[in-house]
Structures are given as C-alpha cells and as structure tokens.
Design a protein around this motif. Sequence first.
Motif, PDB file in Angstrom:
ATOM      1  N   THR A  30      -6.317  -9.495   5.326  1.00  0.00           N
ATOM      2  CA  THR A  30      -5.436  -8.949   4.304  1.00  0.00           C
ATOM      3  C   THR A  30      -5.106  -7.494   4.609  1.00  0.00           C
ATOM      4  N   SER A  31      -6.146  -6.732   4.971  1.00  0.00           N
ATOM      5  CA  SER A  31      -5.901  -5.314   5.241  1.00  0.00           C
ATOM      6  C   SER A  31      -5.047  -5.142   6.489  1.00  0.00           C
ATOM      7  N   LEU A  32      -5.269  -5.974   7.498  1.00  0.00           N
ATOM      8  CA  LEU A  32      -4.455  -5.878   8.708  1.00  0.00           C
ATOM      9  C   LEU A  32      -2.999  -6.225   8.406  1.00  0.00           C
ATOM     10  N   ALA A  33      -2.805  -7.209   7.520  1.00  0.00           N
ATOM     11  CA  ALA A  33      -1.444  -7.596   7.172  1.00  0.00           C
ATOM     12  C   ALA A  33      -0.730  -6.436   6.486  1.00  0.00           C
ATOM     13  N   VAL A  34      -1.438  -5.720   5.621  1.00  0.00           N
ATOM     14  CA  VAL A  34      -0.821  -4.587   4.940  1.00  0.00           C
ATOM     15  C   VAL A  34      -0.439  -3.507   5.951  1.00  0.00           C
ATOM     16  N   MET A  35      -1.295  -3.287   6.940  1.00  0.00           N
ATOM     17  CA  MET A  35      -1.013  -2.268   7.954  1.00  0.00           C
ATOM     18  C   MET A  35       0.001  -2.747   8.985  1.00  0.00           C
ATOM     19  N   GLY A  36       0.297  -4.050   8.990  1.00  0.00           N
ATOM     20  CA  GLY A  36       1.204  -4.573  10.003  1.00  0.00           C
ATOM     21  C   GLY A  36       0.544  -4.703  11.354  1.00  0.00           C
TER      22      GLY A  36
END
Lengths: 346, 296
Positions: free
Chosen positions: A67-73
């Motif tokens: 989830t956090s990686l998705a937010v950071m792209g």
Amino acid sequence: MNPLPALAAAASEKATQSGPTLAVSDLRISAKRDRKSVELLRGVSFHVASGETLALVGESGCGKSITSLAVMGLLAPGLSMSGEVALTDAGGRIDLVALSAAERRKLCGRRLGMIFQEPMTSLNPMQRVGDQIAETLTTHGICSRQEAARRAVAMLDRMGIADPGRRALALPHELSGGMRQRVMIAMAMIGEPDLLIADEPTTALDVTVQAQILELIRDLSRERGMATLFISHDLAVVADIADRVAVMYAGEIVETGPIDQVLDAPLHPYTIGLIASRPALSTERRARLSAIFGAVPEPGRRPQGCAFHPRCSLAKPGLCDVGDVPLKRFDGRDVRCLRVGERVQA
Amino acid sequence: MSIANVTSTSDRAPEKVPDARWLGLLKGLWRHRLGRAGCIVLAVLVLVAAGADWLAPHDPTEIYYDYILVAPDSRFWFGTDELGRDIFSRVLFGARVSLQVVAAAVALSLVIGAAVGLISGYAGAWIDNGLMRVMDGLMAFPALVLALAIVAVLGPDLLNAMIAIAVVNTPGFARLVRGETLVVRELDYVQAARAMGASPLRIVARHVWPSVSGNVLVYGSLKASAALITESALSFLGLGVQPPTPSWGYMLATGMQYTQAWWMSIFPGLAIFLTVLGLNLIGDAARDVIDPRTQR
C-alpha cells in the motif's frame, strides 16, 4: 498519550471538510502469476489528515507495505493497480494514479517523503550521508549545492545528531544503526513533505533507540503539520505514535478507528487475536503466548467469504464462509465482521 | 545525542573506503604481492612504449643489408630479422603499437558496453531484449572470426583492428554491466533514491554506476590481455598493423618462417607473454582488492 482524538474523530467523520492530505479509495493491486491474476490488495480505502498519524498494522504479507509503495508510485512494474490515491491541499487535489512518471517524480521528495525499513541498506554505501540528504534538494533544483549541503547539516542537527558538520561527511558504514535511521529520516524530511510514509522505520533498531526515533518522527510530524502514514507490525510502537489505526488482513482493512478504542476494546476477532498474542513484561516466564492458529492465506488461495473465517473461533458456518464481508460502522469505527453486533450484545 | 557512537572502520582499512575508491584500488593493488608485480611490468611497458625513441639503439625500420638474420650479439641485442632490421628496437616500438591498440580498444568497448548494459539493465522490457539480442548475436561468433570479418570489411589497418577488437569485446562488458545493474537497481538505496524523486538518468549515474564500476574495471584489465592477443593474431595474419611499422604479432608471424632464427619469434613472443601476464596479474589482484571475500 493521544492529544488529538477529537481532531482524528472529526477527520474520520467528514473526510473532505478538514482537508485530508491523503485520501486512498478502493485501492486494488493485483499480480499476474501463471497467467492468473492474483489480488494482493482488495479495495483498501483510508485517509490521513495533516498533522495526523495513521498506522497500518498487520502480519507480513497482509499488504501494508505494498500500500505504501503504491502511494509513492514505487510498485514493481509487473503489478497492476486501480483505485484512487489523491493528495489534497489548499492548492487543490492531485490524483497520484493518473500522473505520468515525470510528474510524479516532481512530487516525490517534495510533497511525499518516505522512510525505509532498513537503515543498513537504504543508504548508498559509497556516498557521504550529507550528500545523500542534500540530494533531495539538488535533484529538484530547490537550491544551490552549497545551500543544500548547509541545510543537510542543519537537518542532521535537528535529528539530534551531535557534531552534525562532521557526521555529514561520514559514510553510512561509519554510523550506528540509530544514526543511520536518523539520516534516513533527514532524507525524507528535508524536502518538507506534506505526507510522510514510514515503512517499519524502527523494526531494525533496538528498543531504546526505537523510542528515540519514534519521538523524533512524532515531533516532526506535529511541528510541520505533516500527514503521516506509519506502517508497522508492532502494536506497542503503533500505540505510541498513531492517532488512528487500520488493521489489515489478507489485503483488506478489517478494522479501523481511533487507536485507543481499537487497542483497548478490539472488535474484529483478528485484532483481538493480534493484541492477545503480544508478550507483556509481566507474562509468566513459561506461560504460553496465545497465538492465532493457522496461517495467513496465500494470495490467490483466499477462502470464500470472510478471509479470516478459517482461523476464527467465532466463525459461523453458512454465514462467514459465503459472500463478501463489507466494512460496517460500529461503535465509532469500521469493522469487517458479520458477527460484530451479536457478539457485543451477547 | 547520547548515541553518537561511531564505529571507525575507516582508519583500519583505508583501501576499503569506497569514496576514494580509485585511489584505494591503486593502493590495494600495490599492497597485493602479485598486483604489485603486474603494476611494475605494465609500468615498464608504458615507459618503454613512451620512450622508444630514446631507448632504441636503432631505427626500427632501418635495413642493414649486411646483417640479415644475425643472432643476438652486442650490437643487435635481440638479433636481426630477415631484412636486417634490429629486433630489439622493433620490440620496443612494437610496445607502442600494441599498448595503443589495446588501450583504445578496451576503453571503447568498456564505454559502449557499459552504456548498453546500464540502459538494458535499468530500463528492462523490450529495450533490454533488443539490446541484449544484438549482443548475443555478436557473441555467437568466435571472437577472432568476428574480428577477422570486421577487418576484412573495413580494410586492414591499425584503426580498423582497434574497432574490430572493440566490437568483439563489447558484449562481454554489456552483459557484465547489465547483470550487475539488475541486482543494484533492486537495492534499497536505489528505491530510496526513487522515493526522493530522482530521475532514472540521475539514479543510473549517481547510484548504479558507482556500484558497478569496480567490477567493470577488473573485467577490463582481464579483457586487455585478451585484446592484446587478438591484436597480435590480427597482425600475425597481416590484418592489423601494416609493415614496416613493427608489431609483436606481425614479428611473430614472420619469425615462424625462419625456424633456425629462433630470436625472431622468441623476443616478440616473450613481449606478448609478459604484457598478458602483467595485465592478468593486475586483473586478478584488482578482483581480490575489490571483493574482500576472495582475498588471500
């Protein structure tokens, strides 16, 4: 311990009104495996207001890091993603999913900052730490090289590192783990981001250092009014730092609400199990810790109905093993359990 | 503030401080027994090549009609060849040609190969596929056969020999760099650089290449000896340096026709042998210095 419960509650009541800095809705991520699409994240929604800290909690593989990686792209290229990740401030609303790679790069470091889990490996072993901190500024052309170096030293000073001018010239291997994590935080903070993502920032540290780092992150996020998304599997850490918590299981949020409520009176059986499985200092030496039996379902081998029902002592055949379970509002928080009402009444 | 403890490994092993790694590598080579020998051999060769004008007792192309195929003596230290030229002088001047070709060819293949490898490894997808298939194509031919074909097409001279050697060696560099890049790009600190908004170009230049370059250098020094052998072989076949310019490979080739004049082939052969040995020693030593696990 939690000076902002009212604000947090207000934020969760009406997301748009208080202007959440980050709003994620119906985020789905899937991977292709053997020509089959496997859902890793099944519609995750949450928001974080400025000045607020939301903790994502769960076991390894529950989807919190992704989830956090998705937010950071920063998702690996093989993964496909749908849903909405929006960053809002006075200047308007930016949909992070729709951005091109170049537009997103402009935000990373300046509006979005990230602290990584491993301070040992997340720093380039061949560069002086001062240069690495300053790189955020020089990458974006925010200021001159000299000015960036000066600010990097000031940032190290703010991190509580003694003799920052000399430490800025050190290589990562010359610093202790706690110092390296401070450097990581300085890297994430120097661009003065609106949103700080901390992915298990204290996992690699020992407990005394851990407390100092948590305090530092908390102070900085209050001081700068950042929204903080804090990823952890450690409930003690989360209790210390978060305003609200979202418990994840098998790619879904199963319970979310203000931290004190969730930790003191958990509603979802998984949260209950998670809290019960924590060792306490007072625990008898040979007393067994209570564990949740079974194991997390592998992505793609998700059971029908509630994902947790095979491991749940309260599961009811015919109810919990059919159909999808929605998040239900109950007692000031959202819970993904069909039996939550009956249990409380009983 | 209380945890300001510094583990100072730097003053114990200065050659491991990556920041000064070029200097550190040189120091490490010097400390390495065989590495030092290689350095000395190579340094002598470079001096000989640079100072051939002053060191050589004779003009390497001057023909002494009265002294054809003379065995080594006090006037012609390494003897004379079938045209009466001084072999000692020719060996000295040959060093110039050989080192030039090797240095230029290896530098060229390193630069191109590293660029291809970095792009391929970092970009991935179809770019990677496209570039690597080209490299595979080049690698499918035996090195010498490919070099021969390239020289045959371009025409035999020194420059074309250099180009041919460079082309033949490029795929090796490209593969090495690509492989390393694939590893490094997944490292946490590269991810961290992405998270702070660094562009791909910046990440490759500042974070990937510095991590890869050490191994490339080692590979380069090993490849240099292979390049020298290829150069000798090309000249041997008459496709490299054109007479009367002296080249070790060419001298060796002509020497073979005069078996009774052993000095014609022994001395250029010895020169090739020493150079290859020196380069290999340096290559092996550099690998030891860069990778502490293989240290003696």
